[in-house]
Write a protein that holds these residues in place. Sequence first.
Motif, PDB file in Angstrom:
ATOM      1  N   VAL A 265      30.323  31.333  41.426  1.00  0.00           N
ATOM      2  CA  VAL A 265      30.874  31.664  40.116  1.00  0.00           C
ATOM      3  C   VAL A 265      30.337  30.624  39.140  1.00  0.00           C
ATOM      4  CG1 VAL A 265      32.942  32.814  40.964  1.00  0.00           C
ATOM      5  CG2 VAL A 265      32.981  30.347  40.599  1.00  0.00           C
ATOM      6  N   GLU A 266      30.088  31.049  37.894  1.00  0.00           N
ATOM      7  CA  GLU A 266      29.519  30.140  36.897  1.00  0.00           C
ATOM      8  C   GLU A 266      29.945  30.565  35.510  1.00  0.00           C
ATOM      9  OE1 GLU A 266      25.182  31.938  35.880  1.00  0.00           O
ATOM     10  OE2 GLU A 266      25.388  31.021  37.861  1.00  0.00           O
ATOM     11  N   GLY A 267      29.775  29.682  34.555  1.00  0.00           N
ATOM     12  CA  GLY A 267      30.132  30.043  33.201  1.00  0.00           C
ATOM     13  C   GLY A 267      29.746  28.984  32.189  1.00  0.00           C
ATOM     14  N   TYR A 268      29.745  29.407  30.914  1.00  0.00           N
ATOM     15  CA  TYR A 268      29.503  28.518  29.788  1.00  0.00           C
ATOM     16  C   TYR A 268      30.810  28.322  29.028  1.00  0.00           C
ATOM     17  CZ  TYR A 268      24.415  28.438  30.142  1.00  0.00           C
ATOM     18  OH  TYR A 268      23.134  28.218  30.559  1.00  0.00           O
ATOM     19  N   ASP A 269      31.037  27.102  28.571  1.00  0.00           N
ATOM     20  CA  ASP A 269      32.291  26.767  27.921  1.00  0.00           C
ATOM     21  C   ASP A 269      32.409  27.389  26.529  1.00  0.00           C
ATOM     22  OD1 ASP A 269      34.765  25.315  27.516  1.00  0.00           O
ATOM     23  OD2 ASP A 269      33.639  23.973  26.224  1.00  0.00           O
ATOM     24  N   ASP A 270      31.419  27.188  25.667  1.00  0.00           N
ATOM     25  CA  ASP A 270      31.524  27.612  24.276  1.00  0.00           C
ATOM     26  C   ASP A 270      31.337  29.116  24.081  1.00  0.00           C
ATOM     27  OD1 ASP A 270      32.015  25.054  23.541  1.00  0.00           O
ATOM     28  OD2 ASP A 270      29.986  24.617  22.849  1.00  0.00           O
ATOM     29  N   THR A 271      30.440  29.732  24.863  1.00  0.00           N
ATOM     30  CA  THR A 271      30.127  31.142  24.649  1.00  0.00           C
ATOM     31  C   THR A 271      30.988  32.087  25.473  1.00  0.00           C
ATOM     32  OG1 THR A 271      28.427  31.088  26.361  1.00  0.00           O
ATOM     33  CG2 THR A 271      27.742  30.600  24.104  1.00  0.00           C
TER      34      THR A 271
ATOM     35  N   LYS B 104      28.845  36.104  16.372  1.00  0.00           N
ATOM     36  CA  LYS B 104      29.895  35.480  15.568  1.00  0.00           C
ATOM     37  C   LYS B 104      31.031  34.995  16.469  1.00  0.00           C
ATOM     38  CE  LYS B 104      32.822  36.224  11.539  1.00  0.00           C
ATOM     39  NZ  LYS B 104      34.017  35.630  12.135  1.00  0.00           N
ATOM     40  N   CYS B 105      31.404  35.848  17.450  1.00  0.00           N
ATOM     41  CA  CYS B 105      32.482  35.451  18.358  1.00  0.00           C
ATOM     42  C   CYS B 105      32.020  34.331  19.282  1.00  0.00           C
ATOM     43  CB  CYS B 105      32.932  36.641  19.201  1.00  0.00           C
ATOM     44  SG  CYS B 105      33.613  38.013  18.233  1.00  0.00           S
ATOM     45  N   ALA B 106      30.768  34.387  19.691  1.00  0.00           N
ATOM     46  CA  ALA B 106      30.276  33.452  20.689  1.00  0.00           C
ATOM     47  C   ALA B 106      30.107  32.052  20.143  1.00  0.00           C
ATOM     48  CB  ALA B 106      28.939  33.941  21.252  1.00  0.00           C
ATOM     49  N   PHE B 107      29.759  31.927  18.876  1.00  0.00           N
ATOM     50  CA  PHE B 107      29.402  30.609  18.367  1.00  0.00           C
ATOM     51  C   PHE B 107      30.321  30.086  17.272  1.00  0.00           C
ATOM     52  CE2 PHE B 107      25.460  32.268  20.176  1.00  0.00           C
ATOM     53  CZ  PHE B 107      25.177  31.239  21.047  1.00  0.00           C
ATOM     54  N   ASP B 108      31.337  30.850  16.871  1.00  0.00           N
ATOM     55  CA  ASP B 108      32.290  30.341  15.895  1.00  0.00           C
ATOM     56  C   ASP B 108      33.112  29.211  16.501  1.00  0.00           C
ATOM     57  OD1 ASP B 108      31.504  31.915  13.888  1.00  0.00           O
ATOM     58  OD2 ASP B 108      33.203  33.307  13.923  1.00  0.00           O
TER      59      ASP B 108
ATOM     60  N   ASP C 265      24.369  22.563  22.937  1.00  0.00           N
ATOM     61  CA  ASP C 265      25.722  22.051  22.714  1.00  0.00           C
ATOM     62  C   ASP C 265      26.737  22.770  23.599  1.00  0.00           C
ATOM     63  OD1 ASP C 265      24.857  20.283  20.724  1.00  0.00           O
ATOM     64  OD2 ASP C 265      24.948  21.866  19.200  1.00  0.00           O
ATOM     65  N   ASP C 266      26.266  23.449  24.610  1.00  0.00           N
ATOM     66  CA  ASP C 266      27.128  24.255  25.467  1.00  0.00           C
ATOM     67  C   ASP C 266      27.245  23.597  26.835  1.00  0.00           C
ATOM     68  OD1 ASP C 266      28.757  26.342  26.070  1.00  0.00           O
ATOM     69  OD2 ASP C 266      27.260  27.912  25.768  1.00  0.00           O
ATOM     70  N   LEU C 267      28.437  23.626  27.414  1.00  0.00           N
ATOM     71  CA  LEU C 267      28.670  23.044  28.726  1.00  0.00           C
ATOM     72  C   LEU C 267      28.661  24.154  29.779  1.00  0.00           C
ATOM     73  CD1 LEU C 267      29.318  20.399  30.242  1.00  0.00           C
ATOM     74  CD2 LEU C 267      31.754  20.992  29.992  1.00  0.00           C
ATOM     75  N   PHE C 268      27.844  23.958  30.822  1.00  0.00           N
ATOM     76  CA  PHE C 268      27.673  24.954  31.874  1.00  0.00           C
ATOM     77  C   PHE C 268      28.179  24.403  33.200  1.00  0.00           C
ATOM     78  CE2 PHE C 268      25.040  26.267  35.498  1.00  0.00           C
ATOM     79  CZ  PHE C 268      25.208  27.645  35.471  1.00  0.00           C
ATOM     80  N   GLY C 269      28.819  25.249  34.015  1.00  0.00           N
ATOM     81  CA  GLY C 269      29.279  24.823  35.324  1.00  0.00           C
ATOM     82  C   GLY C 269      29.125  25.921  36.363  1.00  0.00           C
ATOM     83  N   ARG C 270      28.921  25.515  37.623  1.00  0.00           N
ATOM     84  CA  ARG C 270      28.799  26.475  38.729  1.00  0.00           C
ATOM     85  C   ARG C 270      29.404  25.886  39.992  1.00  0.00           C
ATOM     86  NH1 ARG C 270      23.704  27.175  38.958  1.00  0.00           N
ATOM     87  NH2 ARG C 270      23.526  29.298  38.203  1.00  0.00           N
ATOM     88  N   LEU C 271      30.072  26.752  40.771  1.00  0.00           N
ATOM     89  CA  LEU C 271      30.519  26.429  42.114  1.00  0.00           C
ATOM     90  C   LEU C 271      29.976  27.503  43.050  1.00  0.00           C
ATOM     91  CD1 LEU C 271      34.266  25.448  41.525  1.00  0.00           C
ATOM     92  CD2 LEU C 271      32.361  23.898  42.004  1.00  0.00           C
ATOM     93  N   GLY C 272      29.377  27.085  44.165  1.00  0.00           N
ATOM     94  CA  GLY C 272      28.783  28.048  45.079  1.00  0.00           C
ATOM     95  C   GLY C 272      28.915  27.599  46.518  1.00  0.00           C
ATOM     96  N   GLY C 273      28.650  28.528  47.439  1.00  0.00           N
ATOM     97  CA  GLY C 273      28.725  28.203  48.853  1.00  0.00           C
ATOM     98  C   GLY C 273      27.771  29.031  49.685  1.00  0.00           C
TER      99      GLY C 273
END
Length: 276
Positions: free
Chosen positions: A123-129, A272-276, A97-105
């Motif tokens: 750079v990359e990251g997850y939306d929910d966590t 708790k912080c990551a998934f609340d 249920d997590d959205l992931f994105g990356r931009l690279g070169g």
Amino acid sequence: MATRYSLLTSTAIATILMLGTSSVSLAADPPVDGQAYALDDNLPAVSGLNGKIAVYGGYQDDEVGDGGVFGLLGSVSVPLGHRYGFQADAQIAAVEDDLFGRLGGHLFWRNPALGLLGIYGAVEGYDDTNFDACRLAAEGEVYFDRVTARIMAGIEEVDFPGGGGSDLGAFGVADLAYYFNDDLKASVGYRHMNDTHMAAAGIEYQLQNGFFGSGTSLFAEGRVGENDYAAAWAGVRLYLGAGQKTLIRRHREDDPGAFDETNRRAERFCFKCAFD
């Protein structure tokens, strides 16, 4: 978890072996252009403006959880003079249920008869966590007839959610690929990221008749690693803007490989912080 991990690992390995076995007859077929790939020292680093887009789906099991993975991975490559090129990568994926994105070169020098040298950043990251990472690495490829050796080595900074702090560590990718014919590639490799060691195996086959007038390939990959990590996925890749070419020529004359990864490291997570 152990039973699910064993099942997923077996499925990943079986998928790669099944695709490899089903491709034996394909490997015996003559290449599309009727001859083996010929190394040409006069070819430019990038043959011209080109791109690729992949749609894939599969399953992933890591410390954070397990579930489906579905995503898009696209790249655009441009020549910068005769011996230099640049490629931009973008990836978006739904991991559980997590959205992931990356931009690279990639900024690189290449001689299609010898190999490639360059630098890579992303750079990359997850939306929910709120799990984020940035990477900077040197990369290289060496071509030996039908064998391609690829390595990427550098540093990564990973930020953890919930006040978990950040880590600065090593990042690395290594692959050894063999083209059974000009349109069929199999590879084995190694990944180290997010402080996790992983083994990888993959296969790609370019169809004789592509979709929408472009080159079209089918691919699959499986990975297993530390901390009960396992993943397997398969998809379709469209090659755009380079005309009719064999797969080995696309990989050596048009664009370097796009790095893709969606695993997460749970160590030090505040759940708790990551998934609340």
